[in-house]
Design a protein around this motif. Structure first.
Motif, short mmCIF file in Angstrom:
data_model
loop_
_atom_site.label_atom_id
_atom_site.label_comp_id
_atom_site.label_asym_id
_atom_site.label_seq_id
_atom_site.Cartn_x
_atom_site.Cartn_y
_atom_site.Cartn_z
N UNK A 27 -7.12 7.61 3.02
CA UNK A 27 -6.14 7.95 3.70
C UNK A 27 -4.89 6.80 3.39
N UNK A 73 1.45 -3.56 5.02
CA UNK A 73 2.09 -4.30 3.97
C UNK A 73 2.97 -3.30 3.12
N UNK A 107 -2.98 -2.23 5.15
CA UNK A 107 -2.51 -1.67 3.84
C UNK A 107 -1.44 -0.96 4.07
N UNK A 137 -9.85 4.47 4.16
CA UNK A 137 -9.11 3.77 3.04
C UNK A 137 -8.72 4.65 2.14
N UNK A 149 -5.84 -7.40 5.59
CA UNK A 149 -5.21 -6.49 4.71
C UNK A 149 -4.75 -7.51 3.23
N UNK A 194 -7.87 -8.17 1.18
CA UNK A 194 -8.71 -7.25 1.07
C UNK A 194 -9.04 -7.10 -0.51
N UNK A 195 -8.02 -7.35 -1.36
CA UNK A 195 -8.47 -7.53 -2.77
C UNK A 195 -9.27 -8.63 -3.17
N UNK A 255 -4.67 4.83 0.94
CA UNK A 255 -4.33 4.95 -0.47
C UNK A 255 -3.35 6.17 -0.81
#
Lengths: 332, 545
Positions: A63, A92, A89, A61, A316, A319-320, A65
């Motif tokens: 990486x 996207x 992520x 996560x 993904x 995820x939020x 970011x």
């Protein structure tokens, strides 16, 4: 003191000079998978192909970011991650170059991105680890839903902040819908299910008798058993196809900003070849995803694990929402 | 001698920030520009990077504001505060007690104790937590060895124990150094006037130690606030843990940024509180007229103190090292391959040594500025340096990634930037340490140098620097040790291929490869013994100089 200053200046210059070299025969890999597991593979790859690989290891996560912050300035050629959510992520954000059909066709479709941004390289099943001295496998339910019942209160550990748990929650949203998922999470919270920081602490807690069971990935226990064969934990695979029985891939993709895409694809193709797939089976206790390579003897074959029909590329974007639901249920 | 102090204590109208020393000197020398340049060159860019990350609050999504204003946030504030307060109080009791008994009594084996009780400083807090978890409980090491089931420790109590052990050495080290500067003639006078030993300690020694204890306590508090490893393994929900959860669980960065801003406000409250309760001004004793006579402990007192020290060393040093050693042996017994990660050893030594040197270099102008040219602006600078020490490392890492990629692309992921960030985020430690050295020196020494025709720079180089040398080196040693333990910034900012022992420990433990994790952790501890030895014996030197 003067000598110190000269030393600092010299080292600073060296440090600045030591940034990445962009030779055509070298790769920069961001690995969300740990050095202990990956470095033997890298060494072998370098020996076989002569391509030099420099690796940056960190959490998947983190990486993802980092790649998002870097955008097209990233020094990375390949992102090798532990879970589809981290890969998704990056996908996207449009930072991956679609992989060649040749690579994508090596692995069953359900283990890759539907747009071909990344490909699964090894599989990890969600399981229940349980203390075999306290629980009989026949008493375990056929899916994760009964763990909100009173019978299981305080007995089943979860890792709400962990990437693989969040991916599972995202999958559960896809399978059961948002409302049912929230209800289940709230049920787990109301049932006082113990919360841990990750898979490893849960496996350790089960093996030390601190908690009776927990929701984890399958391979942690096998590694613990390799270090200490007397551990009491056992893996239980849900017989029903739910989010709780999902096989989630670790995978890799080529960054669109890479200046060495050819070598990057060579590397990913190599991960799907004999050496790496066998390594995943024998050394890391994961499932090889390329058909024809058998899983480790201690595991049930991958075909025997019932898996819900979902598109992993959809994890993904959820995820939020998954994190929101986990927070809303009071588990974060 | 104590004029500066009493002038303030008995003058309630002196506003905060208007410093006692300055008043008594009657004038405030304007700081030369190069001092400011030196002080800002290191922390300035990092503050900019964090500032620009924080500016993203204006793009914060509704979900982010929801996260911030949820009822949970209040709980996080409360738990972080409660943990910070209890850890800091415990660190003060253990640290001051240890410092006093080793500096002022005739207890035996002092040098050995001095090193041993400082050692928990070098063990990463997540390793301490891991060790505590695996030593306690039904199948823990304690149960295995003694047959007695020690209850498993987690949650608040677990975090409190692990973090108190990690942080009391700050108070211990800074207080021990200060104790040697306290002139014992005052104590003798008080004793001669009939005060009991306890009363002398309370009314004479303790007030003089107040700045040192405060400095140590502040470091302990801010370290606790920034810690992720221990609270996460102990499963205690604090602000930092929530921030990490937001970073790893979301694509949207804004909730984590908002929470980081609240955390920095929390740190500001703590920093200001310490500031306001600190006795203004200081007592100048460039060197005590003689070293203190040691208190003769009674037989009961000696056994009691020895038992206390032994218990502290057992829990904070012996048990962790024994558990780590046990893991290595267990692995070897099960034919796990034994590997020494040489590249990580080299990475750790390189990173920590450079960080310590850079931090020391930038501490010099910073401390001279803060102590000798005190103003509103230097106060802001000092508080900012401490605030940096309180931030979760993941926030710093993300801020620096974004900043360097945008503005300093050629040096992105270079060793230089990594070292600069280490030095800047840990600068609070070396500033604390060097500041107390310089504060103990009467500013008239500088005036004497100036009046003898030395320029400002020459005065700095020839007079101030040698006088704060011990404090500065001790600060460097603190930075060295803390850098060795650092994880998130190392992971995200290091050049590809760069590894450290802390990284190896974390990665291996995460994969349940305990043999490897323990090997790396043991090498890390062994490497820190030399700087800790230096840290804990420096009080002898400072008396000698």
């Amino acid at each position: 003191m003067k000598r110190l200053i000269v030393l600092v200046a010299a080292l600073a210059i060296i440090g600045t000079a030591c940034t990445s070299d962009d030779g055509s025969n070298s790769l920069t890999l961001y690995s969300g998978r740990s050095e202990d597991l990956v470095q033997p593979l890298i060494d072998q790859f370098e020996e076989e192909t002569g391509i030099e690989v420099t690796v940056k290891y960190a959490g998947s996560a983190d990486l993802a970011a980092t790649l998002n912050e870097e955008g097209d300035a990233s020094p990375a050629d390949v992102f090798f991650a532990q879970d589809p959510a981290s890969l998704g992520t990056v996908a996207l954000a449009g930072l991956f170059e679609p992989l060649s059909e040749e690579i994508l066709s090596m692995v069953p479709d359900r283990f890759s991105d539907s747009d071909g941004a990344w490909v699964g390289t090894s599989g990890r099943a969600r399981v229940v680890i349980y203390d075999s001295t306290k629980i009989d496998a026949s008493d375990l339910p056929s899916n994760e839903n009964p763990f909100v019942d009173e019978e299981w209160a305080g007995r089943v550990a979860i890792a709400p902040t962990n990437g693989s748990f969040l991916s599972f929650v995202a999958a559960k949203i896809l399978v059961d819908g948002e409302d049912a998922t929230l209800e289940w999470l709230e049920g787990m919270a109301a049932n006082d299910q113990p919360r841990y920081s990750g898979n490893s602490p849960i496996v350790e807690a089960v093996n030390s008798g601190e908690v009776e069971a927990g929701l984890v990935n399958h391979y942690y226990l096998l590694r613990a058993l390799a270090e200490n064969p007397n551990e009491v934990g056992r893996n239980y695979f849900f017989p029903e196809a739910t989010a709780g029985s999902l096989v989630m891939p670790a995978g890799a993709g080529v960054l669109a900003s890479s200046d060495n895409k050819e070598a990057a694809e060579t590397y990913i193709e190599w991960l799907l070849g004999e050496f790496a797939q066998t390594y995943f089976a024998e050394e890391t206790f994961e499932y090889p995803l390329v058909p024809g390579y058998p899983a480790n003897d201690v595991l049930p074959p991958i075909e025997s694990i019932p898996t819900p029909d979902i598109d992993l590329s959809e994890l993904a974007p959820l995820l939020d929402t998954a994190t929101d639901l986990v927070a809303q249920a009071g588990l974060l | 001698m104590t004029q500066a102090r009493s002038a303030v204590e008995f003058d309630p109208v002196v506003p905060h920030g208007d410093n006692g020393i300055v008043r008594s000197r009657g004038r405030q020398a304007k700081a030369p520009w190069w001092l400011w340049l030196g002080a800002l060159a290191l922390v300035g860019p990092l503050l900019l990077a964090i500032g620009s990350l924080f500016l993203r609050v204006f793009d914060a999504t509704p979900a982010a504001w929801d996260t911030l204003f949820s009822t949970r946030t209040l709980g996080l504030v409360w738990r972080s505060f409660a943990l910070t307060a209890t850890v800091t109080a415990t660190a003060c009791v253990l640290g001051v007690g240890g410092a006093w008994v080793l500096a002022r009594t005739d207890i035996g084996f002092r040098r050995g104790w001095g090193v041993l009780i400082a050692l928990p400083l070098v063990i990463p807090s997540y390793v301490l937590a891991m060790v505590i978890i695996s030593a306690t409980g039904a199948t823990g090491l304690i149960a295995d060895l003694t047959g007695y089931t020690f209850p498993s420790i987690s949650g608040f109590v677990g975090s409190w124990i692990a973090l108190s052990l990690s942080t009391y050495p700050y108070v211990y080290l800074i207080t021990s150094a200060a104790l040697t500067r306290v002139d014992p003639t005052l104590e003798d006078a008080a004793r001669g006037l009939g005060a009991t030993r306890t009363r002398v300690f309370r009314t004479v020694v303790l007030p003089q130690l107040r700045p040192a204890i405060g400095a140590g306590a502040l470091l302990a508090a801010l370290y606790t606030l920034s810690d992720f490893g221990a609270v996460s393994l102990m499963r205690f929900d604090t602000f930092t843990r929530a921030i990490y959860a937001q970073y790893s669980g979301r694509i949207d960065r804004s909730p984590a940024i908002l929470l980081s801003i609240v955390l920095i406000l929390l740190a500001a409250v703590i920093i200001t509180a310490e500031w306001r309760t600190r006795g203004r001004g200081s007592i100048f004793t460039s060197s005590p007229s003689r070293s203190a006579s040691r208190v003769r402990l009674s037989r009961a007192g000696r056994s009691l103190w020895t038992a206390g020290l032994a218990a502290l060393v057992a829990v904070g040093t012996v048990v962790p090292i024994a558990v780590l050693g046990g893991w290595v042996l267990q692995g070897l017994a099960n034919d796990v391959e034994f590997v020494i990660p040489w590249n990580a050893v080299v990475g750790s030594i390189t990173g920590a040594t450079l960080a310590a040197i850079v931090a020391m270099a930038f501490t010099i102008p910073t401390v001279v500025l803060i102590v000798r040219h005190q103003s509103k602006r230097t106060e802001v600078l000092e508080k900012s340096i401490f605030a940096l020490f309180s931030l979760p490392h993941i926030t710093i890492a993300i801020a620096v990634v974004a900043f360097t990629v945008t503005w300093l692309r050629p040096v992105y992921q270079s060793l230089g930037v990594l070292v600069a960030v280490y030095a800047a985020m840990f600068l609070a430690q070396s500033v604390s340490s060097a500041k107390s050295s310089l504060m103990a020196i009467d500013p008239t020494v500088d005036d004497a140098s100036r009046s003898l025709g030395r320029g400002r720079f020459q005065t700095l180089w020839r007079v101030q620097l040698p006088l704060m040398r011990t404090g500065l080196l001790a600060g460097g040693a603190l930075v060295f040790v803390t850098t060795l333990k650092e994880l998130p910034v190392t992971l995200l900012l290091s050049p590809p291929g760069f590894s450290t022992l802390a990284v190896r420990t974390w990665a291996a433990a995460d994969e349940l490869l305990y043999t490897r994790a323990a090997t790396a952790a043991l090498i890390l501890v062994a490497m820190s013994v030399i700087p800790v030895y230096f840290l804990s014996i420096r009080r002898r030197e400072s008396v000698g100089s």
